[in-house]
Design an enzyme around this catalytic site. Structure first.
Site, PDB file in Angstrom:
ATOM      1  N   TYR A  23      85.201   8.127  79.523  1.00 15.72           N
ATOM      2  CA  TYR A  23      84.836   8.620  78.193  1.00 15.72           C
ATOM      3  C   TYR A  23      85.979   8.364  77.210  1.00 15.72           C
ATOM      4  CZ  TYR A  23      82.951  11.718  74.610  1.00 15.72           C
ATOM      5  OH  TYR A  23      82.453  12.222  73.430  1.00 15.72           O
TER       6      TYR A  23
ATOM      7  N   LYS B 139      85.848   5.723  74.049  1.00 13.02           N
ATOM      8  CA  LYS B 139      85.899   6.250  72.677  1.00 13.02           C
ATOM      9  C   LYS B 139      87.114   5.715  71.915  1.00 13.02           C
ATOM     10  CE  LYS B 139      82.137   8.631  72.482  1.00 13.02           C
ATOM     11  NZ  LYS B 139      81.063   8.195  71.580  1.00 13.02           N
TER      12      LYS B 139
HETATM   13  N1  LIG Z   1      78.789  17.074  71.595  1.00  9.47           N
HETATM   14  C1  LIG Z   1      80.111  17.023  71.481  1.00  9.47           C
HETATM   15  O1  LIG Z   1      80.831  17.995  71.739  1.00  9.47           O
HETATM   16  C2  LIG Z   1      80.758  15.744  71.018  1.00  9.47           C
HETATM   17  C3  LIG Z   1      82.118  15.760  70.670  1.00  9.47           C
HETATM   18  C4  LIG Z   1      82.717  14.585  70.238  1.00  9.47           C
HETATM   19  C5  LIG Z   1      81.968  13.409  70.163  1.00  9.47           C
HETATM   20  N2  LIG Z   1      80.655  13.435  70.529  1.00  9.47           N
HETATM   21  C6  LIG Z   1      79.901  12.181  70.462  1.00  9.47           C
HETATM   22  O2  LIG Z   1      78.759  12.367  69.652  1.00  9.47           O
HETATM   23  C7  LIG Z   1      77.702  11.536  70.126  1.00  9.47           C
HETATM   24  C8  LIG Z   1      76.448  12.382  70.350  1.00  9.47           C
HETATM   25  O3  LIG Z   1      76.733  13.360  71.312  1.00  9.47           O
HETATM   26  P1  LIG Z   1      75.693  14.495  71.727  1.00  9.47           P
HETATM   27  O4  LIG Z   1      76.502  15.662  72.136  1.00  9.47           O
HETATM   28  O5  LIG Z   1      74.654  14.651  70.700  1.00  9.47           O
HETATM   29  O6  LIG Z   1      75.093  13.848  73.068  1.00  9.47           O
HETATM   30  P2  LIG Z   1      73.617  13.919  73.637  1.00  9.47           P
HETATM   31  O7  LIG Z   1      73.717  13.636  75.088  1.00  9.47           O
HETATM   32  O8  LIG Z   1      72.918  15.168  73.199  1.00  9.47           O
HETATM   33  O9  LIG Z   1      72.908  12.679  72.913  1.00  9.47           O
HETATM   34  C9  LIG Z   1      73.216  11.358  73.257  1.00  9.47           C
HETATM   35  C10 LIG Z   1      71.932  10.558  73.101  1.00  9.47           C
HETATM   36  O10 LIG Z   1      72.220   9.186  73.423  1.00  9.47           O
HETATM   37  C11 LIG Z   1      71.098   8.684  74.112  1.00  9.47           C
HETATM   38  N3  LIG Z   1      71.453   7.514  74.916  1.00  9.47           N
HETATM   39  C12 LIG Z   1      72.192   7.470  76.057  1.00  9.47           C
HETATM   40  N4  LIG Z   1      72.223   6.238  76.546  1.00  9.47           N
HETATM   41  C13 LIG Z   1      71.505   5.451  75.706  1.00  9.47           C
HETATM   42  C14 LIG Z   1      71.162   4.081  75.687  1.00  9.47           C
HETATM   43  N5  LIG Z   1      71.563   3.246  76.676  1.00  9.47           N
HETATM   44  N6  LIG Z   1      70.401   3.623  74.683  1.00  9.47           N
HETATM   45  C15 LIG Z   1      69.957   4.457  73.703  1.00  9.47           C
HETATM   46  N7  LIG Z   1      70.250   5.772  73.661  1.00  9.47           N
HETATM   47  C16 LIG Z   1      71.003   6.267  74.671  1.00  9.47           C
HETATM   48  C17 LIG Z   1      70.653   9.837  75.004  1.00  9.47           C
HETATM   49  O11 LIG Z   1      69.315   9.650  75.465  1.00  9.47           O
HETATM   50  C18 LIG Z   1      70.824  11.015  74.048  1.00  9.47           C
HETATM   51  O12 LIG Z   1      69.637  11.297  73.336  1.00  9.47           O
HETATM   52  C19 LIG Z   1      78.204  10.847  71.388  1.00  9.47           C
HETATM   53  O13 LIG Z   1      78.680   9.548  71.069  1.00  9.47           O
HETATM   54  C20 LIG Z   1      79.352  11.743  71.813  1.00  9.47           C
HETATM   55  O14 LIG Z   1      80.309  11.052  72.581  1.00  9.47           O
HETATM   56  C21 LIG Z   1      80.039  14.561  70.944  1.00  9.47           C
END
Ligand SMILES: NC(=O)c1ccc[n+]([C@@H]2O[C@H](COP(=O)([O-])OP(=O)(O)OC[C@H]3O[C@@H](n4cnc5c(N)ncnc54)[C@H](O)[C@@H]3O)[C@@H](O)[C@H]2O)c1
Length: 276
Positions: free
Chosen positions: A187, A191
């Protein structure tokens, strides 16, 4: 005399946006925020069947300004089919939010969250495929179309764990329950790779009117366990995780003309995590 407060610069009226991973926790937020600022939004995700759309978006899905496309970001052919559908329905996208991502959540299988030395190669491939290669492919397909059209804004979603190392002390309490937990390397490296992909493309496409920026987030509250929440809060100057709607303003800012002089940059919203 009326004063121009510059609010109009934040409008996305007439714009077409693409949000990858738009069925997820933050992707749904970004989709609704972009739409509420006037954009039509294509929601791309691996699962977009009617039942799931109804569960995630309810009647909001029926308003006509959202288009749901089943797309795998690791598959260029599937991305090209998605672009074709969007172009036929609305035209060439103006905004791309590279939000789809894989993480190893606290309830992931033990080997996914084990020591670095034995982190599975298959997991490394899977996470890098979606979080890094997937973003490169989306930039090639959607960003390429934007560059050909001579305008656009790309937002690459990163994490504090792509800027600094995870603080593994947050998770040491897990060892007491017999399942030691390490925030995995895949991860973090995926990132942090986005930071230089952003700089690479910002300079590559500057003359074509396509701006490219990274948006870096801290952790979002999602009913994590109490000990984790306490540990996390003690590590953040603002003393808590983010609410899921607290990044929407930054997405609108980067998508809109309000950020017209910003490219190749990294906007950090982390409650102060990286400030100490
Ligand atoms: N939630 C947090 O705390 C947090 C913190 C920092 C960064 N982020 C980043 O924010 C973004 C969203 O995170 P989230 O928490 O909403 O995650 P989440 O798991 O709720 O959503 C991620 C989405 O990506 C989709 N996905 C995965 N693989 C895929 C593929 N091959 N093709 C198309 N879609 C695909 C999944 O189906 C899912 O709907 C991510 O990039 C994550 O790294 C999240």
């Amino acid at each position: 005399m009326t004063q121009d407060l510059g609010i109009a610069a934040f409008s996305l009226r007439g714009k077409i946006a693409v949000v990858t991973g738009g069925m997820g926790q933050l992707g749904r937020q970004f989709t609704l925020a972009l739409a509420s600022s006037g954009a039509r939004v294509a929601v791309l995700d691996v699962r977009t069947d009617a039942e799931f759309i109804a569960a995630r978006y309810g009647d909001r899905a029926l308003a006509g300004d959202l288009l749901f496309c089943q797309v795998d970001v690791t598959d260029r052919t599937s991305l090209e089919a998605g672009l074709e559908r969007i172009e036929q329905a609305w035209g060439t996208p103006d905004v791309l939010v590279n939000n789809a991502g894989l993480d190893s959540p606290p309830n992931a299988p033990a080997e996914e969250n084990g020591p670095f030395e034995t982190y599975p190669t298959a997991s490394l491939d899977r996470v890098l495929d979606v979080n890094l290669k997937g973003v490169v492919l989306c930039c090639q397909v959607f960003g390429g179309a934007m560059a050909a059209a001579g305008r656009g804004s790309i937002i690459n979603i990163s994490s504090i764990y792509g800027l600094v190392s995870p603080d593994q002390r947050l998770y040491t309490y897990r060892a007491e329950s017999g399942a030691p937990f390490y925030k995995p390397v895949a991860y973090s490296v995926s990132k942090s790779g986005l930071l230089n992909l952003t700089r690479y493309l910002a300079t590559y496409w500057a003359g074509k009117g396509v701006r490219v920026n990274t948006l870096t987030f801290g952790g979002v509250f999602n009913h994590q366990d109490e000990t984790f929440l306490r540990n996390y809060a003690s590590r953040v100057p603002l003393g808590r995780m983010a609410r899921e709607d607290e990044y929407n303003g930054a997405v609108i800012f980067l998508a809109s003309d309000a950020s017209s002089y910003m490219t190749g940059a990294n906007l950090v919203l982390d409650g102060g995590w990286t400030a100490w």
